[in-house]
Scaffold this motif. Structure first.
Motif, PDB file in Angstrom:
ATOM      1  N   ASN A   1     -14.934  -0.089  11.737  1.00  0.00           N
ATOM      2  CA  ASN A   1     -13.930  -0.979  11.888  1.00  0.00           C
ATOM      3  C   ASN A   1     -13.953  -2.172  10.897  1.00  0.00           C
ATOM      4  O   ASN A   1     -12.990  -2.987  11.219  1.00  0.00           O
ATOM      5  N   ARG A   2     -14.849  -2.126  10.164  1.00  0.00           N
ATOM      6  CA  ARG A   2     -14.848  -3.193   9.163  1.00  0.00           C
ATOM      7  C   ARG A   2     -13.712  -3.995   8.385  1.00  0.00           C
ATOM      8  O   ARG A   2     -13.439  -4.777   8.523  1.00  0.00           O
ATOM      9  N   GLU A   3     -12.832  -2.650   7.867  1.00  0.00           N
ATOM     10  CA  GLU A   3     -11.923  -3.078   7.145  1.00  0.00           C
ATOM     11  C   GLU A   3     -10.902  -3.817   8.006  1.00  0.00           C
ATOM     12  O   GLU A   3     -10.067  -4.720   7.590  1.00  0.00           O
ATOM     13  N   LYS A   4     -10.559  -2.909   9.123  1.00  0.00           N
ATOM     14  CA  LYS A   4      -9.707  -3.682  10.034  1.00  0.00           C
ATOM     15  C   LYS A   4      -9.974  -5.038  10.447  1.00  0.00           C
ATOM     16  O   LYS A   4      -9.025  -5.886  10.820  1.00  0.00           O
ATOM     17  N   ILE A   5     -11.359  -5.249  10.689  1.00  0.00           N
ATOM     18  CA  ILE A   5     -11.673  -6.777  11.106  1.00  0.00           C
ATOM     19  C   ILE A   5     -11.160  -7.454  10.008  1.00  0.00           C
ATOM     20  O   ILE A   5     -10.640  -8.775  10.137  1.00  0.00           O
ATOM     21  N   VAL A   6     -11.726  -7.271   8.597  1.00  0.00           N
ATOM     22  CA  VAL A   6     -11.167  -8.116   7.762  1.00  0.00           C
ATOM     23  C   VAL A   6      -9.926  -8.445   7.543  1.00  0.00           C
ATOM     24  O   VAL A   6      -9.472  -9.562   7.561  1.00  0.00           O
ATOM     25  N   GLN A   7      -9.060  -7.407   7.760  1.00  0.00           N
ATOM     26  CA  GLN A   7      -7.618  -7.617   7.529  1.00  0.00           C
ATOM     27  C   GLN A   7      -7.252  -8.597   8.965  1.00  0.00           C
ATOM     28  O   GLN A   7      -6.346  -9.416   8.501  1.00  0.00           O
ATOM     29  N   LEU A   8      -7.803  -8.467  10.187  1.00  0.00           N
ATOM     30  CA  LEU A   8      -7.431  -9.123  11.045  1.00  0.00           C
ATOM     31  C   LEU A   8      -7.950 -10.539  10.872  1.00  0.00           C
ATOM     32  O   LEU A   8      -6.922 -11.501  11.190  1.00  0.00           O
ATOM     33  N   MET A   9      -8.827 -10.817  10.421  1.00  0.00           N
ATOM     34  CA  MET A   9      -9.357 -12.194  10.098  1.00  0.00           C
ATOM     35  C   MET A   9      -8.378 -12.857   9.225  1.00  0.00           C
ATOM     36  O   MET A   9      -8.224 -13.952   9.256  1.00  0.00           O
ATOM     37  N   LYS A  10      -8.203 -12.100   8.041  1.00  0.00           N
ATOM     38  CA  LYS A  10      -7.409 -12.760   6.918  1.00  0.00           C
ATOM     39  C   LYS A  10      -5.863 -13.058   7.624  1.00  0.00           C
ATOM     40  O   LYS A  10      -5.645 -14.282   7.264  1.00  0.00           O
ATOM     41  N   LYS A  11      -5.495 -12.313   8.367  1.00  0.00           N
ATOM     42  CA  LYS A  11      -4.334 -12.664   9.168  1.00  0.00           C
ATOM     43  C   LYS A  11      -4.451 -13.815  10.053  1.00  0.00           C
ATOM     44  O   LYS A  11      -3.528 -14.794  10.042  1.00  0.00           O
ATOM     45  N   SER A  12      -5.520 -14.065  10.605  1.00  0.00           N
ATOM     46  CA  SER A  12      -5.672 -15.285  11.466  1.00  0.00           C
ATOM     47  C   SER A  12      -6.135 -16.600  10.961  1.00  0.00           C
ATOM     48  O   SER A  12      -6.090 -17.580  11.505  1.00  0.00           O
ATOM     49  N   GLY A  13      -6.464 -16.661   9.588  1.00  0.00           N
ATOM     50  CA  GLY A  13      -6.904 -17.495   8.776  1.00  0.00           C
ATOM     51  C   GLY A  13      -8.304 -18.087   9.277  1.00  0.00           C
ATOM     52  O   GLY A  13      -8.482 -19.156   8.977  1.00  0.00           O
ATOM     53  N   ILE A  14      -9.023 -17.085   9.926  1.00  0.00           N
ATOM     54  CA  ILE A  14     -10.573 -17.440  10.311  1.00  0.00           C
ATOM     55  C   ILE A  14     -11.382 -16.575   9.583  1.00  0.00           C
ATOM     56  O   ILE A  14     -11.151 -15.508   9.441  1.00  0.00           O
ATOM     57  N   ASP A  15     -12.251 -17.103   8.786  1.00  0.00           N
ATOM     58  CA  ASP A  15     -13.250 -16.136   8.271  1.00  0.00           C
ATOM     59  C   ASP A  15     -14.255 -15.756   9.293  1.00  0.00           C
ATOM     60  O   ASP A  15     -14.686 -16.058  10.234  1.00  0.00           O
ATOM     61  N   ALA A  16     -14.880 -14.538   8.868  1.00  0.00           N
ATOM     62  CA  ALA A  16     -15.887 -13.606   9.289  1.00  0.00           C
ATOM     63  C   ALA A  16     -16.523 -13.035   8.680  1.00  0.00           C
ATOM     64  O   ALA A  16     -16.017 -12.233   7.550  1.00  0.00           O
ATOM     65  N   ARG A  17     -17.772 -12.748   8.754  1.00  0.00           N
ATOM     66  CA  ARG A  17     -18.609 -11.720   8.104  1.00  0.00           C
ATOM     67  C   ARG A  17     -19.757 -11.121   8.828  1.00  0.00           C
ATOM     68  O   ARG A  17     -20.169 -11.582   9.748  1.00  0.00           O
ATOM     69  N   PRO A  18     -19.988  -9.765   8.180  1.00  0.00           N
ATOM     70  CA  PRO A  18     -21.275  -9.205   8.801  1.00  0.00           C
ATOM     71  C   PRO A  18     -22.540 -10.068   8.534  1.00  0.00           C
ATOM     72  O   PRO A  18     -22.707 -10.233   7.395  1.00  0.00           O
ATOM     73  N   VAL A  19     -23.529 -10.275   9.230  1.00  0.00           N
ATOM     74  CA  VAL A  19     -24.918 -10.598   9.216  1.00  0.00           C
ATOM     75  C   VAL A  19     -25.788 -10.026   9.792  1.00  0.00           C
ATOM     76  O   VAL A  19     -26.868 -10.417   9.537  1.00  0.00           O
ATOM     77  N   GLY A  20     -25.643  -8.752   9.823  1.00  0.00           N
ATOM     78  CA  GLY A  20     -26.794  -8.084  10.510  1.00  0.00           C
ATOM     79  C   GLY A  20     -26.469  -6.833  10.952  1.00  0.00           C
ATOM     80  O   GLY A  20     -25.162  -6.379  11.141  1.00  0.00           O
ATOM     81  N   ILE A  21     -27.241  -5.999  11.702  1.00  0.00           N
ATOM     82  CA  ILE A  21     -27.092  -4.871  12.123  1.00  0.00           C
ATOM     83  C   ILE A  21     -27.917  -4.672  13.620  1.00  0.00           C
ATOM     84  O   ILE A  21     -28.839  -4.921  13.726  1.00  0.00           O
ATOM     85  N   VAL A  22     -26.895  -3.988  14.583  1.00  0.00           N
ATOM     86  CA  VAL A  22     -27.692  -3.639  15.704  1.00  0.00           C
ATOM     87  C   VAL A  22     -28.601  -2.503  15.788  1.00  0.00           C
ATOM     88  O   VAL A  22     -28.424  -1.613  15.005  1.00  0.00           O
ATOM     89  N   THR A  23     -29.968  -2.848  16.323  1.00  0.00           N
ATOM     90  CA  THR A  23     -30.634  -1.486  16.338  1.00  0.00           C
ATOM     91  C   THR A  23     -31.271  -1.107  17.663  1.00  0.00           C
ATOM     92  O   THR A  23     -30.801  -1.671  18.433  1.00  0.00           O
ATOM     93  N   ALA A  24     -31.735   0.052  17.583  1.00  0.00           N
ATOM     94  CA  ALA A  24     -32.001   1.032  18.817  1.00  0.00           C
ATOM     95  C   ALA A  24     -33.350   0.181  19.361  1.00  0.00           C
ATOM     96  O   ALA A  24     -33.628  -0.040  20.643  1.00  0.00           O
ATOM     97  N   SER A  25     -34.222  -0.269  18.526  1.00  0.00           N
ATOM     98  CA  SER A  25     -35.442  -0.831  18.983  1.00  0.00           C
ATOM     99  C   SER A  25     -35.145  -2.332  19.418  1.00  0.00           C
ATOM    100  O   SER A  25     -34.268  -3.075  18.855  1.00  0.00           O
ATOM    101  N   PRO A  26     -35.547  -2.716  20.490  1.00  0.00           N
ATOM    102  CA  PRO A  26     -35.234  -3.903  21.209  1.00  0.00           C
ATOM    103  C   PRO A  26     -35.567  -5.182  20.616  1.00  0.00           C
ATOM    104  O   PRO A  26     -35.197  -6.296  21.180  1.00  0.00           O
ATOM    105  N   GLU A  27     -36.396  -5.275  19.675  1.00  0.00           N
ATOM    106  CA  GLU A  27     -36.457  -6.594  19.025  1.00  0.00           C
ATOM    107  C   GLU A  27     -35.417  -6.996  18.172  1.00  0.00           C
ATOM    108  O   GLU A  27     -34.752  -6.319  17.630  1.00  0.00           O
ATOM    109  N   VAL A  28     -35.187  -8.496  18.114  1.00  0.00           N
ATOM    110  CA  VAL A  28     -34.159  -8.948  17.287  1.00  0.00           C
ATOM    111  C   VAL A  28     -35.077  -9.648  16.040  1.00  0.00           C
ATOM    112  O   VAL A  28     -36.192 -10.551  16.276  1.00  0.00           O
ATOM    113  N   THR A  29     -34.979  -9.039  14.843  1.00  0.00           N
ATOM    114  CA  THR A  29     -35.889  -9.741  13.763  1.00  0.00           C
ATOM    115  C   THR A  29     -34.557 -10.395  12.726  1.00  0.00           C
ATOM    116  O   THR A  29     -33.650  -9.999  12.675  1.00  0.00           O
TER     117      THR A  29
END
Lengths: 334, 334
Positions: free
Chosen positions: A286-314
């Protein structure tokens, strides 16, 4: 004139006189309970926040108009984080009797301006006297179709972790105030950060748009700090995540102030609360569609990480090494 | 153990662990907002109340379990006054960090017991620290079919004015406490009155039954005193009324205590707040049906006056002469 001279019913009339009608409001202020009608097929979203003087705000920092705005903004932000449409609010105030009427008028003006900006109708509340400081309690109700409501629990492994806007501004703004800066005598950069703290903009339109487009799997608003708030998504989704420290969105003002106040710490962007940005997870497809939706809304957003199957947040640095943050977010009572 | 040692998330978990699910609850405690579904064809009823330490309650009088019960009871009473079915509640607490954990546990036990008695589900809230006393804010939501909701504005000339239960008990109970009586060392009669103040029973089932039977034209709960609360019905119905002082329902305990405390005044029944009985208006033609419904519900109710076309509210004695009450009801800040 003081609130003590106006009386309870005078105060209620004064607040009610500025209230506009809203969608779905059948009976607003003035009966034992408000009566509202949900739009067909919608479910009800409800959230509540309490703001206590000298815990959540100080009158020397917070002018009453921005305090009124923020009192509702933090609740609208919760509806945004579910992808909902904010509709109705209840406002309760415990007020020291010597509070000047001008303070309450400016507070109400700010509250109702924020309400108007987001299509929210004030439909009720409670007023009483307080022997200590001002206490504000706001309940907000919103609505959304069942299939579009976004919960904290929906993240999937390998989803991107996204953040709107910039992080750390409000936390650094608070640090400036705690170091003795006053909102009335600051530089332009300092004023920008302090404004992020005192007058946050809830991401209601973009939260709703992301939900209605079906692009996101889980969402939360950043009120306790990204690390703690993504931690809630991870916990409720029974997953973990990797956050890239260098990917965190920082404002030019944040960077400039950090250079001139070397005692402040970059962890503010990772663990600083009260940003009222949205953190959400979404499939990489969905990355490209999110970028387009954000552009339309005038709010910036960016990916800052990845969800992992292992339960720690690092948290990791650019070279892949693990970063140990000093501060893990805000917790009342501790 | 003190709340300060438990922390915010510990406190939330502790409260949430005792929560039962409820009708229409899709997502309860633990996300940014609760998600609920109204029953088909129903409208939403919403009300909120704030209770402030040393304004609405004192810890030396109010044991925490009864305080928890009352915190929800006063809100259920508002839904009852609209003829609604109470469904969901939000509970916000600003807590001094040195509050013993046992206090909060007993408070929560009382709150959830009252919730269970009335079929209410706790679906969310907020917790924070307080630098002054304990502040409790409760929002309640209920539902009812649009045509059955009873407002303050529906009274008609010549309607009977009715009151459930007895009046003045809670007000006289408060007077006893203010004169230095402690709940732990009182007579049986005194205890009954003090219990009416500290642990009121909202008239939820009977308010709903009256509304669903279509027998009443306007309704309110007696929280500011009958004179003030019937005054709200009169004002919103653009009418007035005549209340017969001798018709006011008084409990045997109220009469007994009044005899032994000659400084107390019968106006307590007319103007005493916090009774949480229902005052309602109904056509005289419905009198017998109301008596039957009340008999079935086990709650007493009696006519105490007549709605008038002229807009004044007057109190009359048995000989028809006008009575001038000394006290006209409770008003915060004054």
């Amino acid at each position: 004139m003081k609130i003590g001279e106006l009386g309870e019913f005078g105060l209620i009339s004064r607040i009610a006189s500025g209230v506009a009608n809203g969608k779905g409001v059948i009976t607003g202020i003035g009966d034992d309970a408000a009566v509202t009608a949900l739009s067909p097929g919608m479910q009800l979203l409800t959230s509540t926040d309490m703001l206590v003087e000298d815990v959540h705000f100080r009158r020397v920092w917070h002018d009453p108009c921005r305090l009124g705005r923020k009192s509702l903004a933090v609740s609208i932000s919760d509806i945004a984080a579910m992808g909902g449409i904010p509709r109705w609010a209840l406002l309760s105030l415990a007020v020291p009797p010597d509070t000047p009427l001008e303070f309450l008028d400016a507070f109400t003006r700010g509250f109702l301006a924020m309400a108007a900006e987001h299509g929210v109708a004030l439909i009720g509340g409670d007023t009483c006297s307080s022997r200590a400081g001002l206490v504000i309690s706001v309940t907000i109700m919103g609505e959304q179709e069942p299939g579009r409501i976004v919960r904290r629990s929906g993240a999937c492994p390998d989803d991107d972790i996204w953040v709107t806007g910039t992080l750390g501004d409000a936390a650094l703004g608070l640090e400036l105030l705690e170091k003795g800066k006053l909102p009335s005598s600051v530089t332009v950069e300092e004023e920008h950060l302090i404004s992020r703290l005192l007058d946050p903009s809830p991401r209601a339109a973009v939260g709703r748009a992301l939900a209605e487009a079906g692009l996101v799997s889980a969402m939360i608003d950043v009120s306790d700090g990204l690390l703690a708030d993504f931690g809630h998504i991870a916990e409720l989704s029974a997953l973990g995540g990797t956050i890239h420290l260098d990917a965190l969105p920082l404002s030019p003002d944040f960077r400039a102030i950090l250079r001139s106040h070397p005692s402040s710490h970059p962890d503010l962007a990772l663990a600083g609360g009260e940003e009222y940005e949205l953190a959400f997870t979404a499939p990489a497809a969905n990355r490209e569609k999110i970028v387009q939706l954000m552009k339309k809304s005038g709010i910036d957003a960016r990916p800052v990480g990845i969800v992992t199957a292992s339960p720690e947040v690092t948290v990791v640095l650019a070279d892949g090494s693990t970063y140990a943050p000093q501060n893990k977010g805000y917790n009342h009572f501790t």
